[in-house]
Design a protein around this motif. Structure first.
Motif, mmCIF file in Angstrom:
data_model
loop_
_atom_site.group_PDB
_atom_site.id
_atom_site.type_symbol
_atom_site.label_atom_id
_atom_site.label_comp_id
_atom_site.label_asym_id
_atom_site.label_seq_id
_atom_site.Cartn_x
_atom_site.Cartn_y
_atom_site.Cartn_z
ATOM 1 N N ALA A 62 0.847 -1.193 0.000
ATOM 2 C CA ALA A 62 0.000 0.000 0.000
ATOM 3 C C ALA A 62 0.883 1.244 0.000
ATOM 4 O O ALA A 62 1.698 1.449 0.901
ATOM 5 C CB ALA A 62 -0.910 0.000 1.218
ATOM 6 N N THR A 63 0.701 2.081 -1.017
ATOM 7 C CA THR A 63 1.568 3.238 -1.249
ATOM 8 C C THR A 63 0.708 4.489 -1.225
ATOM 9 O O THR A 63 -0.212 4.630 -2.030
ATOM 10 C CB THR A 63 2.298 3.086 -2.595
ATOM 11 N N ALA A 64 0.994 5.381 -0.298
ATOM 12 C CA ALA A 64 0.129 6.528 -0.057
ATOM 13 C C ALA A 64 0.220 7.556 -1.181
ATOM 14 O O ALA A 64 1.307 7.838 -1.693
ATOM 15 C CB ALA A 64 0.487 7.183 1.273
ATOM 16 N N VAL A 65 -0.932 8.126 -1.514
ATOM 17 C CA VAL A 65 -0.983 9.139 -2.573
ATOM 18 C C VAL A 65 -0.826 10.548 -2.006
ATOM 19 O O VAL A 65 -0.730 11.515 -2.763
ATOM 20 C CB VAL A 65 -2.292 9.031 -3.382
ATOM 21 N N SER A 66 -0.788 10.671 -0.688
ATOM 22 C CA SER A 66 -0.544 11.959 -0.040
ATOM 23 C C SER A 66 0.034 11.689 1.345
ATOM 24 O O SER A 66 -0.165 10.602 1.904
ATOM 25 C CB SER A 66 -1.843 12.770 0.080
ATOM 26 N N PRO A 67 0.747 12.650 1.928
ATOM 27 C CA PRO A 67 1.375 12.392 3.231
ATOM 28 C C PRO A 67 0.379 11.989 4.307
ATOM 29 O O PRO A 67 0.654 11.089 5.108
ATOM 30 C CB PRO A 67 2.064 13.724 3.555
ATOM 31 N N GLU A 68 -0.807 12.658 4.348
ATOM 32 C CA GLU A 68 -1.770 12.310 5.395
ATOM 33 C C GLU A 68 -2.472 10.981 5.123
ATOM 34 O O GLU A 68 -3.179 10.456 5.981
ATOM 35 C CB GLU A 68 -2.820 13.422 5.570
ATOM 36 N N GLY A 69 -2.232 10.410 3.935
ATOM 37 C CA GLY A 69 -2.822 9.130 3.591
ATOM 38 C C GLY A 69 -1.998 7.936 4.008
ATOM 39 O O GLY A 69 -2.389 6.789 3.759
ATOM 40 N N ARG A 70 -0.845 8.162 4.648
ATOM 41 C CA ARG A 70 -0.010 7.054 5.113
ATOM 42 C C ARG A 70 -0.637 6.375 6.334
ATOM 43 O O ARG A 70 -1.206 7.042 7.198
ATOM 44 C CB ARG A 70 1.380 7.557 5.498
ATOM 45 N N ILE A 71 -0.494 5.077 6.412
ATOM 46 C CA ILE A 71 -0.911 4.368 7.626
ATOM 47 C C ILE A 71 -0.004 4.761 8.779
ATOM 48 O O ILE A 71 -0.470 5.039 9.885
ATOM 49 C CB ILE A 71 -0.864 2.843 7.418
ATOM 50 N N ALA A 109 -5.148 6.014 3.704
ATOM 51 C CA ALA A 109 -5.559 5.299 4.906
ATOM 52 C C ALA A 109 -6.764 5.910 5.604
ATOM 53 O O ALA A 109 -7.323 5.292 6.521
ATOM 54 C CB ALA A 109 -4.394 5.208 5.883
ATOM 55 N N GLY A 110 -7.180 7.128 5.232
ATOM 56 C CA GLY A 110 -8.358 7.714 5.850
ATOM 57 C C GLY A 110 -8.224 7.826 7.355
ATOM 58 O O GLY A 110 -7.209 8.278 7.891
ATOM 59 N N ARG A 111 -9.261 7.378 8.083
ATOM 60 C CA ARG A 111 -9.268 7.522 9.543
ATOM 61 C C ARG A 111 -8.320 6.541 10.230
ATOM 62 O O ARG A 111 -8.117 6.638 11.447
ATOM 63 C CB ARG A 111 -10.688 7.355 10.081
ATOM 64 N N LYS A 112 -7.761 5.575 9.482
ATOM 65 C CA LYS A 112 -6.798 4.626 10.059
ATOM 66 C C LYS A 112 -5.361 5.049 9.793
ATOM 67 O O LYS A 112 -4.434 4.272 9.989
ATOM 68 C CB LYS A 112 -7.056 3.221 9.504
ATOM 69 N N ALA A 113 -5.171 6.298 9.364
ATOM 70 C CA ALA A 113 -3.828 6.840 9.161
ATOM 71 C C ALA A 113 -3.228 7.259 10.504
ATOM 72 O O ALA A 113 -3.828 7.070 11.563
ATOM 73 C CB ALA A 113 -3.887 8.029 8.212
ATOM 74 N N SER A 114 -2.014 7.818 10.438
ATOM 75 C CA SER A 114 -1.347 8.381 11.614
ATOM 76 C C SER A 114 -1.201 7.365 12.739
ATOM 77 O O SER A 114 -1.428 7.662 13.909
ATOM 78 C CB SER A 114 -2.120 9.610 12.122
ATOM 79 N N SER A 115 -0.800 6.148 12.370
ATOM 80 C CA SER A 115 -0.649 5.069 13.349
ATOM 81 C C SER A 115 0.819 4.740 13.567
ATOM 82 O O SER A 115 1.664 4.976 12.700
ATOM 83 C CB SER A 115 -1.374 3.809 12.870
ATOM 84 N N ALA A 116 1.123 4.174 14.718
ATOM 85 C CA ALA A 116 2.465 3.657 14.964
ATOM 86 C C ALA A 116 2.673 2.384 14.153
ATOM 87 O O ALA A 116 1.714 1.690 13.798
ATOM 88 C CB ALA A 116 2.648 3.358 16.451
#
Length: 375
Positions: A62-71, A109-116
């Motif tokens: 899974a490769t994010a299309v924007s920085p905030e889209g990263r898991i 990743a939507g609401r499941k982004a910004s995770s450790a």
């Protein structure tokens, strides 16, 4: 070794791309980018190993299309030309030693982004911990203990749609053969589909047609941005495993709409949207969902879900439950899984010349084109 020809090791065509066999290496997140989404030496080692496996196609993580889209902060990205250059260098190294078709899974990743990262607990990260504000269809958190994400407005939707298209153009530029959109496992496109995570009252929420609207717009944008003939498909979760959530009937409707738009395949998984999900894990537990969607739509399908044995994979494709079989964790555990599968099924597989001498004596003519001479 079997005397019967193996279906698993017959070619299959997606768009204008012909895979040498029906084994697909499914995306597996590595959480090993450099912090700005750039591929690292780990990716060269990891992908290089898998590209020597003899599988029909390798789908990058899974490769994010924007920085905030990263898991996680360490996830791979394709939102910038710097990302493309770093990944391009990795792929150039892989291609020097393997002709395996290479695909990429584009994701948000939507609401499941910004995770450790998983080995640090996998929990939502605060801003002080290097996290960021998540976005989603609606201001509904994944779990009751987490802060609500920001509901996307029209500008946000347009920005993410354009980011998917821009990533698709970068993927084409660095020579990737195929794109898979990530519409599964509770990430952004799945969040739009499910009534559990999408309670919008505009054109992107409510009815099934409205909930499908944004994922289909993203598909259209990516399909238009990626060269004709190079396949584009989607990974979906066929059910949320929660009453009142996304289900198989809605998945069939989505697959039919995707097929009408020129989708080349659908990769069928389940779950991931809600911590309330309940299901029993067993070998091949997700395969019936792929079989049903294939039967109802005629769309080429990839089946996944604890497919670990050669005979199991052979049965799935030989019986028409799916056209392709995705192998992920079993492939990380045994990067030469297709070699062993071919040996057990009496088939041939591609392998690098440097490894031709490794075939056991009882494996017959295992490696295609192998010619061994010694002095």
């Amino acid at each position: 070794m079997s005397d019967t020809a193996s279906t698993l090791f017959t070619p299959f065509t997606l768009g204008k791309l012909t895979l040498p066999n029906r084994i697909v290496i499914a995306p597996m997140c590595q959480y090993s980018a450099d912090g700005d989404g750039n591929a690292s030496d780990w990716h060269l080692i990891h992908l290089g190993s898998l590209a020597l496996s003899g599988a029909g196609m390798l789908i990058l993580e899974a490769t994010a299309v924007s920085p905030e889209g990263r898991i996680t902060p360490d996830c791979l990205g394709l939102w910038s030309d710097a990302n493309a250059a770093a990944l391009g260098r990795v792929l150039d190294g892989v291609r020097r030693h393997s002709a395996m078709p290479l695909a990429i899974q584009l994701a948000h990743a939507g609401r499941k982004a910004s995770s450790a990262v998983p080995w640090a607990g996998g929990q939502l990260l605060s801003a002080d911990e290097g996290g960021w504000t998540c976005v989603a269809p609606s201001a509904l958190p994944y779990s009751a203990t987490e802060p609500a994400p920001t509901a996307l407005d029209a500008d946000g939707l347009a920005r993410i749609r354009d980011a998917f298209a821009a990533a698709a153009r970068r993927a084409a530029r660095i020579g990737l053969d195929c794109i898979e959109l990530h519409g599964a496992h509770g990430y952004l496109l799945h969040e739009f589909l499910s009534p559990l995570s999408n309670i919008r009252d505009d054109a992107y929420g409510g009815s099934l047609e409205n909930r499908m609207r944004f994922p289909l717009e993203v598909f259209d944008a990516v399909r238009a941005a990626f060269p004709a003939g190079r396949p584009v498909g989607m990974r979906i979760s066929a059910t949320d495993w929660v009453d009142g959530g996304w289900d198989l009937a809605q998945s069939v409707a989505l697959a039919q709409a995707l097929k009408a738009r020129g989708c080349d395949f659908i990769h069928v998984s389940t779950g991931g949207l809600s911590p309330l999900q309940q299901f029993a894990v067993a070998p091949g537990f997700q395969v019936p969902f792929a079989a049903h969607i294939r039967r109802e739509t005629g769309l080429p399908t990839v089946a996944v879900g604890l497919v670990t044995e050669a005979e199991q994979a052979e049965e799935i494709v030989a019986n028409g439950q799916a056209d392709l079989v995705g192998v992920a964790r079993a492939m990380m555990y045994e990067p030469h899984w297709p070699w062993h599968a071919a040996a057990r099924l009496g088939a041939q597989v591609n392998a690098p010349r440097q490894y031709w001498r490794s075939a056991p004596r009882n494996a017959g003519n295992l490696f295609a084109g192998a010619r061994i001479g010694m002095r």
